[in-house]
Design a protein around this motif. Sequence first.
Motif, mmCIF file in Angstrom:
data_model
loop_
_atom_site.group_PDB
_atom_site.id
_atom_site.type_symbol
_atom_site.label_atom_id
_atom_site.label_comp_id
_atom_site.label_asym_id
_atom_site.label_seq_id
_atom_site.Cartn_x
_atom_site.Cartn_y
_atom_site.Cartn_z
ATOM 1 N N TYR A 179 37.706 31.102 52.467
ATOM 2 C CA TYR A 179 36.578 32.199 52.811
ATOM 3 C C TYR A 179 35.511 31.511 53.782
ATOM 4 O O TYR A 179 35.301 32.233 54.721
ATOM 5 C CB TYR A 179 35.733 32.602 51.356
ATOM 6 C CG TYR A 179 36.396 33.456 50.577
ATOM 7 C CD1 TYR A 179 37.106 33.096 49.326
ATOM 8 C CD2 TYR A 179 36.799 34.670 51.176
ATOM 9 C CE1 TYR A 179 37.773 33.799 48.530
ATOM 10 C CE2 TYR A 179 37.799 35.633 50.096
ATOM 11 C CZ TYR A 179 38.130 35.264 49.088
ATOM 12 O OH TYR A 179 38.876 35.949 48.267
ATOM 13 N N VAL A 189 36.199 33.576 57.340
ATOM 14 C CA VAL A 189 35.139 34.831 57.331
ATOM 15 C C VAL A 189 34.085 33.968 58.616
ATOM 16 O O VAL A 189 33.553 34.596 59.295
ATOM 17 C CB VAL A 189 34.761 35.196 56.016
ATOM 18 C CG1 VAL A 189 33.659 36.320 56.427
ATOM 19 C CG2 VAL A 189 35.942 35.799 55.398
ATOM 20 N N PRO A 221 43.843 35.001 48.290
ATOM 21 C CA PRO A 221 42.305 34.867 49.281
ATOM 22 C C PRO A 221 42.515 34.894 50.480
ATOM 23 O O PRO A 221 41.834 35.532 51.418
ATOM 24 C CB PRO A 221 41.777 33.506 48.550
ATOM 25 C CG PRO A 221 42.471 33.179 47.308
ATOM 26 C CD PRO A 221 43.743 33.738 47.312
ATOM 27 N N THR A 228 40.776 37.483 53.052
ATOM 28 C CA THR A 228 39.927 37.115 54.308
ATOM 29 C C THR A 228 39.947 37.817 55.438
ATOM 30 O O THR A 228 39.011 38.323 56.144
ATOM 31 C CB THR A 228 39.964 35.448 54.408
ATOM 32 O OG1 THR A 228 41.157 35.282 54.925
ATOM 33 C CG2 THR A 228 39.658 34.614 53.427
#
Length: 339
Positions: free
Chosen positions: A101, A105, A152, A156
């Motif tokens: 993350y 991001v 995950p 993202t």
Amino acid sequence: MGKKKNIAVTGGAGYIGSHAVIQLIEAGFDVIIIDNLSRSDQRLLEGLRKISGINIPFYKIDCTNYSQLEEIFKDNQIDAVIHFAAYKAVGESVEKPLEYYENNVLSLVTLLKCMQKYKVTKLIFSSSCTVYGEPDVVPVTEKTSMKRANSPYGATKQMCERILEDVQPIGIDAVSLRYFNPIGAHPSGLIGELPLGAPNNLVPYITQTAAGLRDHLTVFGNDYNTVDGTCVRDYIHVTDLAEAHIKALKFIDNEQGLHIFNIGTGVGCSVMELINQFEEVNNLKLNYVFGPRRPGDVEKVYADPSKSFEGLQWKPRYSIKEALQHAWQWEKNIRSVKQ
Ligand code: WQD
């Protein structure tokens, strides 16, 4: 001949980024590479110099570092950005969600803040078919609902596409390219996939097993509801994938807002089908065993690429067999280069 457009390529020392740099130079663009070398190393930069004959400007910085990234925008006339820099291993993201993350991001947000400040309005973003999660229907189109991502990593990419939707009103126009499974290497054999440590992805694990670096390949699950029980993906030659970025740059020059395209071949291929093609085309036997499923994997995903064919005037040229030949050639070359 007007002044050459200068393209900033984040992650340009990485697997897909380095192949895109070659296509950009061949298409007449100037390029600067921004990369922290966390997932690559100098050998790809040397390969780029050999293929292009150019000492491409390279900035070793982390895209989550605003002050360093801003310096580059201040010192260079940048006409557009291609943002590759991100972590991209599905399985690894399940084990290290916060690193994913933060890196994936925050690097995009940091980049967009620099673009806004220096009025760079055109972005090509590296997205992924993992945004589709486990699709109910294949092939997937860009309209296929983005379900809850299985990892995950996929989450993202979903978040980044939402961010790109929300920066349209502040004048940033973007193309989000949803990659399927990139494989293979540049036909010259001078650049290719260079996983640091044990490969997460299937094809580099296959080539390292064939090269004797790994004792065997483990096939992660053969009890899926597919043609032979192994997962189905859409494998696309990395040079074809790179070429789609050139088409996307030309497309976004005359467009506003966010545009999303699937970059895949449209052909589903199982893990076993890929292994069999690798053995056949490279005339060797691969040592593999069947093991448990890998957390985060989806069973079946492949593209309906018709929007890209029409909208980007892009079409893949290489077959899976050619990609597997190029991958094997690269593996043999890199093993002969002193590390
Ligand atoms: C493919 C298949 C594994 C390793 C990749 C990228 C991701 C995104 C989508 C770009 C799966 C199986 C793998 C092994 C195996 N692309 N496998 N043994 O997970 O589809 O994701 O493409 O954004 O970034 O990572 O690719 O190569 O890891 O796996 O059986 O040792 O091969 O289970 O079915 P994946 P992959």
